[in-house]
Design a protein around this motif. Sequence first.
Motif, PDB file in Angstrom:
ATOM      1  N   GLY A  70       0.790  -1.262   0.091  1.00  0.00           N
ATOM      2  CA  GLY A  70      -0.080   0.079   0.109  1.00  0.00           C
ATOM      3  C   GLY A  70       0.832   1.256   0.078  1.00  0.00           C
ATOM      4  N   VAL A  71       0.354   2.352   0.235  1.00  0.00           N
ATOM      5  CA  VAL A  71       1.000   3.645   0.324  1.00  0.00           C
ATOM      6  C   VAL A  71       1.479   3.808   1.888  1.00  0.00           C
ATOM      7  CG1 VAL A  71       0.579   6.175   0.041  1.00  0.00           C
ATOM      8  CG2 VAL A  71      -0.541   4.539  -1.269  1.00  0.00           C
ATOM      9  N   GLU A  72       2.686   3.918   2.007  1.00  0.00           N
ATOM     10  CA  GLU A  72       3.257   3.922   3.337  1.00  0.00           C
ATOM     11  C   GLU A  72       2.729   5.362   3.957  1.00  0.00           C
ATOM     12  OE1 GLU A  72       5.477   2.167   5.676  1.00  0.00           O
ATOM     13  OE2 GLU A  72       4.751   0.343   4.286  1.00  0.00           O
ATOM     14  N   LEU A  73       2.672   5.185   5.398  1.00  0.00           N
ATOM     15  CA  LEU A  73       2.328   6.457   6.223  1.00  0.00           C
ATOM     16  C   LEU A  73       3.114   7.753   5.956  1.00  0.00           C
ATOM     17  CD1 LEU A  73       0.711   5.003   9.534  1.00  0.00           C
ATOM     18  CD2 LEU A  73      -0.320   5.627   7.286  1.00  0.00           C
ATOM     19  N   ASP A  74       4.435   7.418   5.814  1.00  0.00           N
ATOM     20  CA  ASP A  74       5.378   8.435   5.710  1.00  0.00           C
ATOM     21  C   ASP A  74       5.530   8.940   4.199  1.00  0.00           C
ATOM     22  OD1 ASP A  74       5.936   8.492   8.545  1.00  0.00           O
ATOM     23  OD2 ASP A  74       7.482   6.872   8.344  1.00  0.00           O
ATOM     24  N   THR A  75       4.934   8.304   3.395  1.00  0.00           N
ATOM     25  CA  THR A  75       4.887   8.932   1.900  1.00  0.00           C
ATOM     26  C   THR A  75       4.274  10.132   2.020  1.00  0.00           C
ATOM     27  OG1 THR A  75       4.610   6.709   1.085  1.00  0.00           O
ATOM     28  CG2 THR A  75       4.286   8.291  -0.510  1.00  0.00           C
ATOM     29  N   SER A  76       5.149  11.212   1.201  1.00  0.00           N
ATOM     30  CA  SER A  76       4.538  12.501   1.192  1.00  0.00           C
ATOM     31  C   SER A  76       3.360  12.124   0.370  1.00  0.00           C
ATOM     32  CB  SER A  76       5.405  13.534   0.540  1.00  0.00           C
ATOM     33  OG  SER A  76       5.401  13.125  -1.132  1.00  0.00           O
ATOM     34  N   VAL A  77       2.304  13.537   0.466  1.00  0.00           N
ATOM     35  CA  VAL A  77       1.199  13.444  -0.394  1.00  0.00           C
ATOM     36  C   VAL A  77       1.201  13.483  -1.798  1.00  0.00           C
ATOM     37  CG1 VAL A  77      -0.934  14.915  -0.819  1.00  0.00           C
ATOM     38  CG2 VAL A  77      -0.125  14.748   1.721  1.00  0.00           C
ATOM     39  N   ALA A  78       2.282  14.371  -2.226  1.00  0.00           N
ATOM     40  CA  ALA A  78       2.560  14.261  -3.836  1.00  0.00           C
ATOM     41  C   ALA A  78       2.823  12.807  -4.326  1.00  0.00           C
ATOM     42  CB  ALA A  78       3.853  15.101  -3.986  1.00  0.00           C
ATOM     43  N   GLU A  79       3.729  12.082  -3.466  1.00  0.00           N
ATOM     44  CA  GLU A  79       4.175  10.852  -3.869  1.00  0.00           C
ATOM     45  C   GLU A  79       2.746   9.866  -3.879  1.00  0.00           C
ATOM     46  OE1 GLU A  79       8.485   9.761  -2.644  1.00  0.00           O
ATOM     47  OE2 GLU A  79       7.137  10.216  -0.946  1.00  0.00           O
ATOM     48  N   ALA A  80       1.951   9.853  -3.022  1.00  0.00           N
ATOM     49  CA  ALA A  80       0.755   9.343  -2.813  1.00  0.00           C
ATOM     50  C   ALA A  80      -0.071   9.419  -4.036  1.00  0.00           C
ATOM     51  CB  ALA A  80       0.043   9.565  -1.418  1.00  0.00           C
ATOM     52  N   LEU A  81      -0.186  10.655  -4.333  1.00  0.00           N
ATOM     53  CA  LEU A  81      -1.053  11.093  -5.565  1.00  0.00           C
ATOM     54  C   LEU A  81      -0.482  10.316  -6.614  1.00  0.00           C
ATOM     55  CD1 LEU A  81      -1.718  14.744  -5.011  1.00  0.00           C
ATOM     56  CD2 LEU A  81      -3.442  12.860  -5.252  1.00  0.00           C
ATOM     57  N   ALA A  82       0.800  10.360  -7.031  1.00  0.00           N
ATOM     58  CA  ALA A  82       1.236   9.655  -7.948  1.00  0.00           C
ATOM     59  C   ALA A  82       1.060   8.083  -8.079  1.00  0.00           C
ATOM     60  CB  ALA A  82       2.794  10.006  -8.063  1.00  0.00           C
ATOM     61  N   ASP A  83       1.021   7.627  -6.861  1.00  0.00           N
ATOM     62  CA  ASP A  83       0.770   6.128  -6.765  1.00  0.00           C
ATOM     63  C   ASP A  83      -0.526   5.760  -6.948  1.00  0.00           C
ATOM     64  OD1 ASP A  83       3.343   5.537  -5.955  1.00  0.00           O
ATOM     65  OD2 ASP A  83       2.775   5.479  -3.759  1.00  0.00           O
ATOM     66  N   VAL A 121      -8.055   9.740  -2.974  1.00  0.00           N
ATOM     67  CA  VAL A 121      -7.272  10.779  -3.947  1.00  0.00           C
ATOM     68  C   VAL A 121      -8.250  11.958  -3.583  1.00  0.00           C
ATOM     69  CG1 VAL A 121      -8.984  10.279  -5.863  1.00  0.00           C
ATOM     70  CG2 VAL A 121      -6.699  11.559  -6.067  1.00  0.00           C
ATOM     71  N   ALA A 122      -9.538  11.995  -3.238  1.00  0.00           N
ATOM     72  CA  ALA A 122     -10.091  13.199  -3.180  1.00  0.00           C
ATOM     73  C   ALA A 122      -9.751  13.812  -1.884  1.00  0.00           C
ATOM     74  CB  ALA A 122     -11.569  12.930  -2.947  1.00  0.00           C
ATOM     75  N   GLU A 123      -9.132  13.157  -0.833  1.00  0.00           N
ATOM     76  CA  GLU A 123      -8.556  13.887   0.473  1.00  0.00           C
ATOM     77  C   GLU A 123      -7.398  14.621   0.307  1.00  0.00           C
ATOM     78  OE1 GLU A 123      -9.604  14.753   4.679  1.00  0.00           O
ATOM     79  OE2 GLU A 123     -10.609  13.650   2.931  1.00  0.00           O
ATOM     80  N   LEU A 124      -6.460  13.759  -0.528  1.00  0.00           N
ATOM     81  CA  LEU A 124      -5.095  14.345  -1.034  1.00  0.00           C
ATOM     82  C   LEU A 124      -5.224  15.488  -1.615  1.00  0.00           C
ATOM     83  CD1 LEU A 124      -3.550  10.599  -1.679  1.00  0.00           C
ATOM     84  CD2 LEU A 124      -3.252  12.162   0.680  1.00  0.00           C
ATOM     85  N   LEU A 125      -6.235  15.494  -2.611  1.00  0.00           N
ATOM     86  CA  LEU A 125      -6.395  16.781  -3.346  1.00  0.00           C
ATOM     87  C   LEU A 125      -6.747  18.111  -2.558  1.00  0.00           C
ATOM     88  CD1 LEU A 125      -7.749  15.088  -6.810  1.00  0.00           C
ATOM     89  CD2 LEU A 125      -5.730  16.217  -6.380  1.00  0.00           C
ATOM     90  N   ARG A 126      -7.359  17.762  -1.540  1.00  0.00           N
ATOM     91  CA  ARG A 126      -7.566  18.999  -0.800  1.00  0.00           C
ATOM     92  C   ARG A 126      -6.402  19.505  -0.102  1.00  0.00           C
ATOM     93  NH1 ARG A 126     -11.762  15.273   1.332  1.00  0.00           N
ATOM     94  NH2 ARG A 126     -13.671  15.766   0.277  1.00  0.00           N
ATOM     95  N   VAL A 127      -5.268  18.805  -0.077  1.00  0.00           N
ATOM     96  CA  VAL A 127      -3.954  19.666   0.637  1.00  0.00           C
ATOM     97  C   VAL A 127      -3.397  20.736  -0.745  1.00  0.00           C
ATOM     98  CG1 VAL A 127      -1.604  19.028   1.149  1.00  0.00           C
ATOM     99  CG2 VAL A 127      -3.626  17.464   1.715  1.00  0.00           C
ATOM    100  N   PRO A 173       1.400  23.469  -2.776  1.00  0.00           N
ATOM    101  CA  PRO A 173       2.680  24.114  -2.099  1.00  0.00           C
ATOM    102  C   PRO A 173       3.189  23.058  -1.072  1.00  0.00           C
ATOM    103  CG  PRO A 173       1.476  25.959  -2.812  1.00  0.00           C
ATOM    104  CD  PRO A 173       0.353  24.841  -2.791  1.00  0.00           C
ATOM    105  N   GLU A 174       1.745  22.590  -0.193  1.00  0.00           N
ATOM    106  CA  GLU A 174       2.279  21.671   1.026  1.00  0.00           C
ATOM    107  C   GLU A 174       2.482  20.208   0.746  1.00  0.00           C
ATOM    108  OE1 GLU A 174      -0.792  22.470   3.564  1.00  0.00           O
ATOM    109  OE2 GLU A 174      -0.962  24.769   3.238  1.00  0.00           O
ATOM    110  N   ARG A 175       2.238  19.813  -0.648  1.00  0.00           N
ATOM    111  CA  ARG A 175       2.125  18.179  -0.718  1.00  0.00           C
ATOM    112  C   ARG A 175       3.270  17.642  -0.618  1.00  0.00           C
ATOM    113  NH1 ARG A 175      -2.175  18.544  -5.796  1.00  0.00           N
ATOM    114  NH2 ARG A 175      -4.005  19.402  -4.946  1.00  0.00           N
ATOM    115  N   ALA A 176       4.297  18.267  -0.869  1.00  0.00           N
ATOM    116  CA  ALA A 176       5.629  17.898  -0.946  1.00  0.00           C
ATOM    117  C   ALA A 176       6.057  17.401   0.691  1.00  0.00           C
ATOM    118  CB  ALA A 176       6.719  18.266  -1.632  1.00  0.00           C
ATOM    119  N   HIS A 177       5.553  18.239   1.666  1.00  0.00           N
ATOM    120  CA  HIS A 177       6.030  18.233   3.217  1.00  0.00           C
ATOM    121  C   HIS A 177       5.016  17.389   3.926  1.00  0.00           C
ATOM    122  CE1 HIS A 177       8.778  21.341   1.480  1.00  0.00           C
ATOM    123  NE2 HIS A 177       7.788  22.035   1.138  1.00  0.00           N
TER     124      HIS A 177
END
Length: 398
Positions: A271-284, A307-313, A316-320
């Motif tokens: 799955g997507v690891e918890l410590d993965t950045s939002v940007a990487e998770a969106l790519a996955d 994805v809907a939750e991730l896109l709310r971020v 500029p903050e998705r990498a962090h």
Amino acid sequence: MELLRRSGVSEEVVMRSTRGAFKVASFRGIPIRLHYSLLLALPLLTLVFGSVVRQAARTASVPVELPGVVPFLWGLVVAVGLFASVLLHEMAHVFYALRTGGRVRSITLMIVGGVSEVTELPRRHRDEVLMALVGPLTSVVLGVLLIGLLAVLPESRIFTPRFALSYLSGLNIFLGLFNLLPAFPMDGGRILRGLLAGRMGLVRATRVASGVGKGFAGLFFLVGLLTLNPFLFVIAFVVLTGAHAEAQQVRARAVLEKLRVEQVMTPRFHGVELDTSVAEALADLHRARRPALPATEQDQPVGWVEVAELLRVPEPERAHRTVRELCRKAVVVSPEDDVWSAARRMVEAQPPLLLVLERGRLVGTVDGNDINAALALHQASEEGRPGGWPRWRQERPA
């Protein structure tokens, strides 16, 4: 008025009755909702009932002239009383369902009546018959009680309260008797199905009761056409769609109860690891072409992220920011569980996907698309189209 059996698989299989509804109260933890269509109906019914009150006052044995908005205020009282009566009708269904081992997700009041979402009906057909019967019986008894109340009230020159009670009692008796018509989605359709199920089996009994319901829909449409009554067109549409949906739901349940989760799941070991950045998770998620994926911590499944939750971020903050902040609690099933039980869990918890675990390890996921694909494959097999029923379970790493 209506008891829905919810499989939770898609709009093609179930009626999404709670869309456009908001919670106003609860009973034993069961939310009671009002559909927005009810708010649209309230002023219309107020005008209709108010006109009836004014006309009745003018034609009474001792004519009464009601000034201004008074008839429509009493029309509002009757309309609200009718909605309260429908709620009592539905509460009777719910109370009996809970007493006999059923499970109820919500009660929704709509323009065409009430909907009790029963996610698990009592096991015995006799109990299902009685559960459907108590609603109309409650309406009739309420109507009789209102007549009794009218009889014991002292005679008064005040016309409107007595007429409102009388009119509301008639509406309740009509509501109870009308619901006994053997047509889905009304209670009479469920009573007919319950009476037939012991001899025919649930699927065949539902098919027969659904056919009777469609016959009534045609009758309502014809009478509506001859009398130019738009309300009968609405009833015809509701009965037709309700009969069709009920047949679909029961047929889907018959199929899904025979299938195991391992046959319909999408195999997935990471799955997507918890410590993965939002940007990487969106790519996955983009690569997987899925709206949601499992969330894991050191390859141990802990939840899911969509994805809907991730896109709310903000971008500029998705990498962090990390998936850990947006992870939702997992809803878990086993590969050996039947698909109907899994679908019911999706209804109750409403996750976008279920995690399939075997001995604590992630082996796959199940979502609505997986279940719909299984139903489509079964239908294709029944119709004799090429293709068989595969075992979709794949070899997993040790």
